[in-house]
Design a protein around this motif. Structure first.
Motif, PDB file in Angstrom:
ATOM      1  N   ASP A 108      -6.482  -1.881   1.265  1.00 58.11           N
ATOM      2  CA  ASP A 108      -7.351  -2.792   0.521  1.00 58.11           C
ATOM      3  C   ASP A 108      -6.733  -4.186   0.536  1.00 58.11           C
ATOM      4  O   ASP A 108      -5.986  -4.566  -0.367  1.00 58.11           O
ATOM      5  N   THR A 109      -7.043  -4.941   1.584  1.00 56.02           N
ATOM      6  CA  THR A 109      -6.435  -6.260   1.753  1.00 56.02           C
ATOM      7  C   THR A 109      -6.811  -7.217   0.620  1.00 56.02           C
ATOM      8  O   THR A 109      -6.000  -8.051   0.209  1.00 56.02           O
ATOM      9  N   ALA A 110      -8.037  -7.086   0.113  1.00 51.68           N
ATOM     10  CA  ALA A 110      -8.463  -7.957  -0.986  1.00 51.68           C
ATOM     11  C   ALA A 110      -7.599  -7.712  -2.221  1.00 51.68           C
ATOM     12  O   ALA A 110      -7.132  -8.654  -2.871  1.00 51.68           O
ATOM     13  N   SER A 111      -7.361  -6.445  -2.538  1.00 54.53           N
ATOM     14  CA  SER A 111      -6.545  -6.118  -3.708  1.00 54.53           C
ATOM     15  C   SER A 111      -5.082  -6.505  -3.500  1.00 54.53           C
ATOM     16  O   SER A 111      -4.408  -6.948  -4.433  1.00 54.53           O
ATOM     17  N   LEU A 112      -4.573  -6.328  -2.275  1.00 58.84           N
ATOM     18  CA  LEU A 112      -3.185  -6.705  -1.993  1.00 58.84           C
ATOM     19  C   LEU A 112      -2.958  -8.189  -2.274  1.00 58.84           C
ATOM     20  O   LEU A 112      -2.009  -8.573  -2.957  1.00 58.84           O
ATOM     21  N   GLY A 113      -3.838  -9.044  -1.744  1.00 60.76           N
ATOM     22  CA  GLY A 113      -3.691 -10.474  -1.952  1.00 60.76           C
ATOM     23  C   GLY A 113      -3.942 -10.887  -3.391  1.00 60.76           C
ATOM     24  O   GLY A 113      -3.222 -11.723  -3.951  1.00 60.76           O
ATOM     25  N   THR A 114      -4.963 -10.289  -4.008  1.00 54.16           N
ATOM     26  CA  THR A 114      -5.308 -10.632  -5.387  1.00 54.16           C
ATOM     27  C   THR A 114      -4.201 -10.248  -6.351  1.00 54.16           C
ATOM     28  O   THR A 114      -3.792 -11.040  -7.209  1.00 54.16           O
ATOM     29  N   ARG A 115      -3.685  -9.029  -6.223  1.00 54.22           N
ATOM     30  CA  ARG A 115      -2.624  -8.581  -7.130  1.00 54.22           C
ATOM     31  C   ARG A 115      -1.358  -9.400  -6.936  1.00 54.22           C
ATOM     32  O   ARG A 115      -0.659  -9.730  -7.900  1.00 54.22           O
ATOM     33  N   ALA A 116      -1.048  -9.745  -5.679  1.00 56.53           N
ATOM     34  CA  ALA A 116       0.133 -10.569  -5.416  1.00 56.53           C
ATOM     35  C   ALA A 116       0.007 -11.922  -6.114  1.00 56.53           C
ATOM     36  O   ALA A 116       0.963 -12.412  -6.727  1.00 56.53           O
ATOM     37  N   ALA A 117      -1.170 -12.523  -6.020  1.00 54.60           N
ATOM     38  CA  ALA A 117      -1.380 -13.826  -6.656  1.00 54.60           C
ATOM     39  C   ALA A 117      -1.290 -13.714  -8.174  1.00 54.60           C
ATOM     40  O   ALA A 117      -0.664 -14.544  -8.840  1.00 54.60           O
ATOM     41  N   GLU A 118      -1.919 -12.702  -8.745  1.00 56.73           N
ATOM     42  CA  GLU A 118      -1.906 -12.534 -10.197  1.00 56.73           C
ATOM     43  C   GLU A 118      -0.486 -12.349 -10.728  1.00 56.73           C
ATOM     44  O   GLU A 118      -0.107 -12.927 -11.752  1.00 56.73           O
ATOM     45  N   ILE A 119       0.283 -11.526 -10.028  1.00 62.62           N
ATOM     46  CA  ILE A 119       1.666 -11.269 -10.462  1.00 62.62           C
ATOM     47  C   ILE A 119       2.512 -12.529 -10.356  1.00 62.62           C
ATOM     48  O   ILE A 119       3.300 -12.849 -11.257  1.00 62.62           O
ATOM     49  N   LEU A 120       2.364 -13.270  -9.259  1.00 61.41           N
ATOM     50  CA  LEU A 120       3.162 -14.477  -9.072  1.00 61.41           C
ATOM     51  C   LEU A 120       2.811 -15.529 -10.128  1.00 61.41           C
ATOM     52  O   LEU A 120       3.712 -16.157 -10.712  1.00 61.41           O
ATOM     53  N   LEU A 121       1.532 -15.717 -10.397  1.00 63.83           N
ATOM     54  CA  LEU A 121       1.128 -16.719 -11.384  1.00 63.83           C
ATOM     55  C   LEU A 121       1.606 -16.330 -12.782  1.00 63.83           C
ATOM     56  O   LEU A 121       2.019 -17.193 -13.570  1.00 63.83           O
ATOM     57  N   ALA A 122       1.554 -15.044 -13.092  1.00 57.97           N
ATOM     58  CA  ALA A 122       2.052 -14.582 -14.390  1.00 57.97           C
ATOM     59  C   ALA A 122       3.562 -14.807 -14.499  1.00 57.97           C
ATOM     60  O   ALA A 122       4.075 -15.177 -15.563  1.00 57.97           O
ATOM     61  N   SER A 123       4.270 -14.609 -13.401  1.00 55.25           N
ATOM     62  CA  SER A 123       5.715 -14.815 -13.388  1.00 55.25           C
ATOM     63  C   SER A 123       6.053 -16.288 -13.589  1.00 55.25           C
ATOM     64  O   SER A 123       7.005 -16.632 -14.303  1.00 55.25           O
ATOM     65  N   SER A 179       0.847  -1.185   0.000  1.00 60.33           N
ATOM     66  CA  SER A 179       0.000   0.000   0.000  1.00 60.33           C
ATOM     67  C   SER A 179       0.884   1.238   0.000  1.00 60.33           C
ATOM     68  O   SER A 179       2.079   1.163   0.297  1.00 60.33           O
ATOM     69  N   ASP A 180       0.293   2.389  -0.329  1.00 60.09           N
ATOM     70  CA  ASP A 180       1.041   3.652  -0.314  1.00 60.09           C
ATOM     71  C   ASP A 180       1.128   4.139   1.126  1.00 60.09           C
ATOM     72  O   ASP A 180       0.335   4.976   1.577  1.00 60.09           O
ATOM     73  N   ASN A 181       2.102   3.591   1.851  1.00 64.25           N
ATOM     74  CA  ASN A 181       2.212   3.850   3.289  1.00 64.25           C
ATOM     75  C   ASN A 181       2.508   5.310   3.609  1.00 64.25           C
ATOM     76  O   ASN A 181       1.974   5.862   4.565  1.00 64.25           O
ATOM     77  N   THR A 182       3.362   5.940   2.815  1.00 65.65           N
ATOM     78  CA  THR A 182       3.700   7.343   3.065  1.00 65.65           C
ATOM     79  C   THR A 182       2.480   8.224   2.878  1.00 65.65           C
ATOM     80  O   THR A 182       2.160   9.065   3.731  1.00 65.65           O
TER      81      THR A 182
END
Length: 338
Positions: A294-309, A160-163
């Motif tokens: 947005d915990t749903a987006s954090l987990g979803t995007r992480a999964a999508e990126i890893l599977l694409a990789s 997330s954009d922590n700053t």
């Protein structure tokens, strides 16, 4: 026993299309895949895992490297929510999850060796100690990884954009009229803790407010009891703050408890604001004003990126930064307002 030929006959698709749907081939339309998978479930079909591995050269297993310092583990509501959304995407694509440790067969070896032994296709990382040599060994390997709340060019990252989130928190408190704003930091040993403290400092300077060293107190590991202890220190100051921004919701809840135990009311005597928007934040009294990740987006995007990789799609490492927002509830009010 049901076979792919039975499913092909039932759905009207060819056995080749059915096989491709089970193995997540990109040339099968999503609607077709869903119909085939639904029919397979209805017919009680169980794909042969060994056959899938031989066909696709994959183990269809993702490693989850999860180590955090509070002792709460996956029960921490933020991590639990992110892992759940990650799991939903991974399972929908046919993957199983396996937790990775340093121990193999009762002997300490390392994360990389554990991954090699089990043949995982990729790893999602939630880690409190990014200087751990075992983690660095994994990072330097050829196993695809995606890391949450970390910054590196060696892996895909999602955070997330922590700053910006910390700056939004301070800006909200100043909009209520607060100028004596303290910060309970999550600590500089983590990227989120560091970035949120930087955001707090930047916002205080932007608004021309006094930046006092004694107004920044560490609440290590984002633990509730450390939020309690940090608030106690702030309340002992001769000119205590009128508002406190905590780097995590559990820290904020601990701060609210400390204020109450000191005979103060929240938000009448002191405002408290958190970060994360864990589920509990809306049910406590007073309901916690916080910065929502947005915990749903954090987990979803992480999964999508890893599977694409894993499928060798895309080039280079992605560094995804997701926006956050302030959620206004009951724990903050103008200073001195009853």
């Amino acid at each position: 026993m049901t076979t792919i030929y039975d499913i092909a006959k039932k759905t009207g698709y060819s056995p080749t299309t059915v096989s491709k749907a089970f193995n997540n081939y990109s040339d099968v339309r999503e609607k077709t895949r869903e119909e085939i998978l639904r029919t397979a479930r209805e017919m009680g079909y169980l794909p042969n895992a060994h056959a899938r591995t031989l066909t696709t050269k994959k183990s269809w297993t993702l490693g989850v490297l999860f180590v955090e310092g509070t002792g709460v583990g996956i029960r921490h509501p933020f991590f639990g929510a992110v892992i759940e959304s990650f799991k939903q995407v991974a399972v929908a694509k046919g993957y199983a999850l396996m937790f990775i440790s340093k121990d193999v067969g009762g002997k300490q070896s390392g994360y990389l060796e554990n991954c090699r032994i089990h043949g995982v296709d990729g790893v999602v990382v939630f880690l409190s100690d990014y200087e751990d040599p075992y983690f660095l060994e994994l990072l330097e390997s050829d196993i695809p990884t995606v890391i949450l709340d970390y910054e590196t060019a060696q892996s895909h990252t999602v955070c997330s954009d922590n700053t910006a989130g910390a700056m939004l928190a301070v800006e909200y408190l100043t909009s209520l009229g607060h100028s004596r704003i303290a910060h309970i930091s999550g600590g500089l040993n983590t990227i989120p803790g560091r970035r949120r403290e930087e955001g707090y400092v930047a916002a205080m300077k932007t608004h021309g407010l006094e930046l006092r060293k004694d107004y920044i107190v560490e609440g290590a590991f984002y633990a509730l009891e450390n939020g309690y202890a940090a608030m106690q220190r702030l309340l002992e100051l001769p000119d205590r703050p009128t508002a406190v921004f905590a780097s995590g919701d559990l820290l904020a809840l601990g701060a609210v408890m400390a204020a109450r135990d000191s005979g103060l009311s929240v938000p009448e005597d002191i405002s408290v604001m958190g970060y994360d928007d864990i589920e509990l934040a809306r049910y406590v009294t007073p309901a916690l004003t916080t910065v929502r990740q947005d915990t749903a987006s954090l987990g979803t995007r992480a999964a999508e990126i890893l599977l694409a990789s894993i499928d060798r799609k895309g080039t280079g490492m992605e560094a995804i930064v997701l926006p956050v927002e302030v959620v206004v509830r009951e724990s903050c009010a103008p200073p001195g307002e009853v």
